[in-house]
Write an enzyme that holds these catalytic residues in place. Structure first.
Site, PDB file in Angstrom:
ATOM      1  N   ASP A  74      19.529 -29.120   1.735  1.00  0.00           N
ATOM      2  CA  ASP A  74      20.644 -28.702   0.901  1.00  0.00           C
ATOM      3  C   ASP A  74      20.669 -29.549  -0.371  1.00  0.00           C
ATOM      4  O   ASP A  74      20.226 -30.693  -0.384  1.00  0.00           O
ATOM      5  CB  ASP A  74      21.979 -28.794   1.649  1.00  0.00           C
ATOM      6  CG  ASP A  74      22.028 -29.930   2.657  1.00  0.00           C
ATOM      7  OD1 ASP A  74      21.180 -30.836   2.590  1.00  0.00           O
ATOM      8  OD2 ASP A  74      22.914 -29.931   3.514  1.00  0.00           O
ATOM      9  N   CYS A  99      27.685 -36.857   0.709  1.00  0.00           N
ATOM     10  CA  CYS A  99      27.209 -36.418   2.028  1.00  0.00           C
ATOM     11  C   CYS A  99      25.723 -36.704   2.203  1.00  0.00           C
ATOM     12  O   CYS A  99      25.130 -36.342   3.209  1.00  0.00           O
ATOM     13  CB  CYS A  99      27.495 -34.932   2.230  1.00  0.00           C
ATOM     14  SG  CYS A  99      27.537 -34.421   3.959  1.00  0.00           S
ATOM     15  N   HIS A 101      23.075 -35.579   0.379  1.00  0.00           N
ATOM     16  CA  HIS A 101      22.088 -34.536   0.117  1.00  0.00           C
ATOM     17  C   HIS A 101      20.965 -35.021  -0.804  1.00  0.00           C
ATOM     18  O   HIS A 101      19.884 -34.426  -0.823  1.00  0.00           O
ATOM     19  CB  HIS A 101      22.762 -33.296  -0.477  1.00  0.00           C
ATOM     20  CG  HIS A 101      23.685 -32.599   0.475  1.00  0.00           C
ATOM     21  ND1 HIS A 101      24.332 -31.416   0.176  1.00  0.00           N
ATOM     22  CD2 HIS A 101      24.083 -32.924   1.735  1.00  0.00           C
ATOM     23  CE1 HIS A 101      25.085 -31.044   1.199  1.00  0.00           C
ATOM     24  NE2 HIS A 101      24.953 -31.947   2.156  1.00  0.00           N
ATOM     25  N   GLU A 133      28.038 -27.320   1.042  1.00  0.00           N
ATOM     26  CA  GLU A 133      29.369 -27.888   1.231  1.00  0.00           C
ATOM     27  C   GLU A 133      30.472 -26.840   1.131  1.00  0.00           C
ATOM     28  O   GLU A 133      31.535 -26.985   1.735  1.00  0.00           O
ATOM     29  CB  GLU A 133      29.622 -28.991   0.193  1.00  0.00           C
ATOM     30  CG  GLU A 133      28.717 -30.204   0.330  1.00  0.00           C
ATOM     31  CD  GLU A 133      28.981 -31.000   1.588  1.00  0.00           C
ATOM     32  OE1 GLU A 133      29.961 -30.701   2.304  1.00  0.00           O
ATOM     33  OE2 GLU A 133      28.198 -31.933   1.874  1.00  0.00           O
ATOM     34  N   HIS A 160      20.076 -33.909   8.790  1.00  0.00           N
ATOM     35  CA  HIS A 160      21.296 -34.406   8.140  1.00  0.00           C
ATOM     36  C   HIS A 160      21.332 -35.910   8.313  1.00  0.00           C
ATOM     37  O   HIS A 160      21.054 -36.422   9.393  1.00  0.00           O
ATOM     38  CB  HIS A 160      22.549 -33.779   8.742  1.00  0.00           C
ATOM     39  CG  HIS A 160      23.730 -33.847   7.823  1.00  0.00           C
ATOM     40  ND1 HIS A 160      24.296 -35.046   7.413  1.00  0.00           N
ATOM     41  CD2 HIS A 160      24.435 -32.873   7.207  1.00  0.00           C
ATOM     42  CE1 HIS A 160      25.299 -34.790   6.597  1.00  0.00           C
ATOM     43  NE2 HIS A 160      25.408 -33.489   6.445  1.00  0.00           N
TER      44      HIS A 160
END
Length: 382
Positions: A74, A99, A101, A133, A160
């Protein structure tokens, strides 16, 4: 060229400075393409979907392919004001890769650079996905038909980052890794009136209080206690002044569940409860449920066994069995369409995901590249 650890860290720090929100990742997209264009092109085929212009698909043609293995990263960021104090902090006001990414993208580029020089046996499809997101980028990509012909994977993998795991550690589990999420919006419509004459009004605050309490019984009395589900009602708005009965109440919340079947069961019970309150209080109760593409991340059992077995038996990898998390991830929608596996990459930080102070340990990048590269090579032999 195969990107070195120093080059990958430099790439990550540049990406960290240019975070962009869902479907607006134009600078990120252009920078990613500039790196991809520097790689050996002999085995690569690049496609930019016109219907999803910030997405990038890169096919690495295999030498003797029997499948196409997809790898997704992502690329979007969050509306968070960074407070890390790093020299390479975000240059975009009130937007941050909170996050991780930027870590995700960098690992993907490291893998792509390796396989651009070392032709894989199977086809590899790298999907640089916008709008994780928000806006359900994975679902959009699927429904817009960007996975077609040679750009259609037979199986899909993605990671992730996880600040609670050691840098470079791999975490996974058979079954659900992330919960699915559904936004809940409820409008209760009655009749306003003077506080002294309740008989002439229809009080939505009283009805909403009853509704909220009944909703809390859905998980405790309608869902198998061995499984896990959550309903959180985080926002309630009603009324204008203390001596006027509220004719409208707005309730907003979220549902989390570990399987899509469970989420749909919770949805059905929520509809029943709302209908019951509407009849009991002679009011209109409007329920809106919006899941979009945020389905549970349910790992394919057989592929996950292969993935875990490889990671456990690789002496260079620290593998950790992880419990399911109630956070959401739109890769779940793609895993409902293609068999595959999502897993954690440890980035060892004191701050949590979505925090303004998230500072992943950059040693995780090359360790992640090496672990995933080894698995993909192993997968092509089996």
């Amino acid at each position: 060229m195969i990107l070195s650890e120093a080059e990958l860290i430099e790439i990550r720090q540049h990406l960290h400075q240019i975070p962009e929100l869902a479907l607006k990742e134009f600078q990120t997209h252009d920078y990613l393409l500039s790196i991809i264009d520097q790689l050996k092109q002999d085995y690569l085929e690049i496609e930019i979907p016109q219907k999803l212009p910030t997405a990038i698909l890169v096919l690495v043609k295999g030498s003797n392919p029997k499948r196409t293995i997809g790898y997704r990263t992502d690329i979007d960021a969050l509306p968070v004001t960074e407070k890390t104090g790093l020299s390479y902090s975000s240059k975009h006001s009130n937007i941050m890769h909170a996050c991780g990414h930027d870590i995700h993208m960098t690992v993907a580029l490291g893998l792509l650079s390796y396989f651009s020089e070392n032709q894989p046996k199977d086809n590899l499809l790298f999907f640089f996905q916008p709008a994780e997101e928000s806006e359900s980028g994975g679902k959009k990509a699927y429904e817009l038909g960007i996975f077609h012909d040679q750009f259609k994977p037979d199986e899909f993998y993605g990671l992730h980052d996880n600040p609670n795991l050691p840098a470079g550690a791999i975490g996974c589990r058979i079954g659900t890794l992330f919960a699915g999420t559904t936004e809940v919006n409820i409008d209760v419509n009655g009749k306003s009136g003077h506080a002294a004459f309740p008989q002439n009004a229809n009080d939505t605050v009283v009805a909403s209080a009853s509704l909220i309490m009944q909703i809390q019984t859905i998980i405790s009395r309608s869902i198998d206690p061995i499984q896990s589900g959550v309903i959180t009602l985080g926002k309630v708005e009603a009324g204008t002044i203390r001596n006027v009965i509220a004719g409208h109440t707005r309730i907003e919340g979220t549902i989390r569940g570990l399987t899509q079947k469970m989420i749909l069961e919770i949805d059905d019970r929520l509809r029943d409860v709302c209908q019951g309150i509407a009849r009991s209080y002679n009011m209109e109760v409007k329920l809106e449920l919006n899941q979009g593409g945020y389905w549970p991340v349910e790992n394919d059992p057989e592929l996950t066994k292969k993935f875990i077995s490889y990671m456990k038996n690789n002496p260079e990898v620290k593998y950790i069995e992880t419990p399911p998390a109630m956070t959401g991830e739109d890769f779940g929608f793609l895993l409902a369409k293609f068999p595959g596996v999502m897993f954690w990459l440890g980035v060892e930080d004191d701050s949590e995901l979505h925090s303004a102070t998230l500072t992943p340990n950059e040693k995780s990048i090359m360790r992640g590249v090496d672990a995933v590269k080894g698995f993909l090579i192993d997968r092509m032999e089996n």
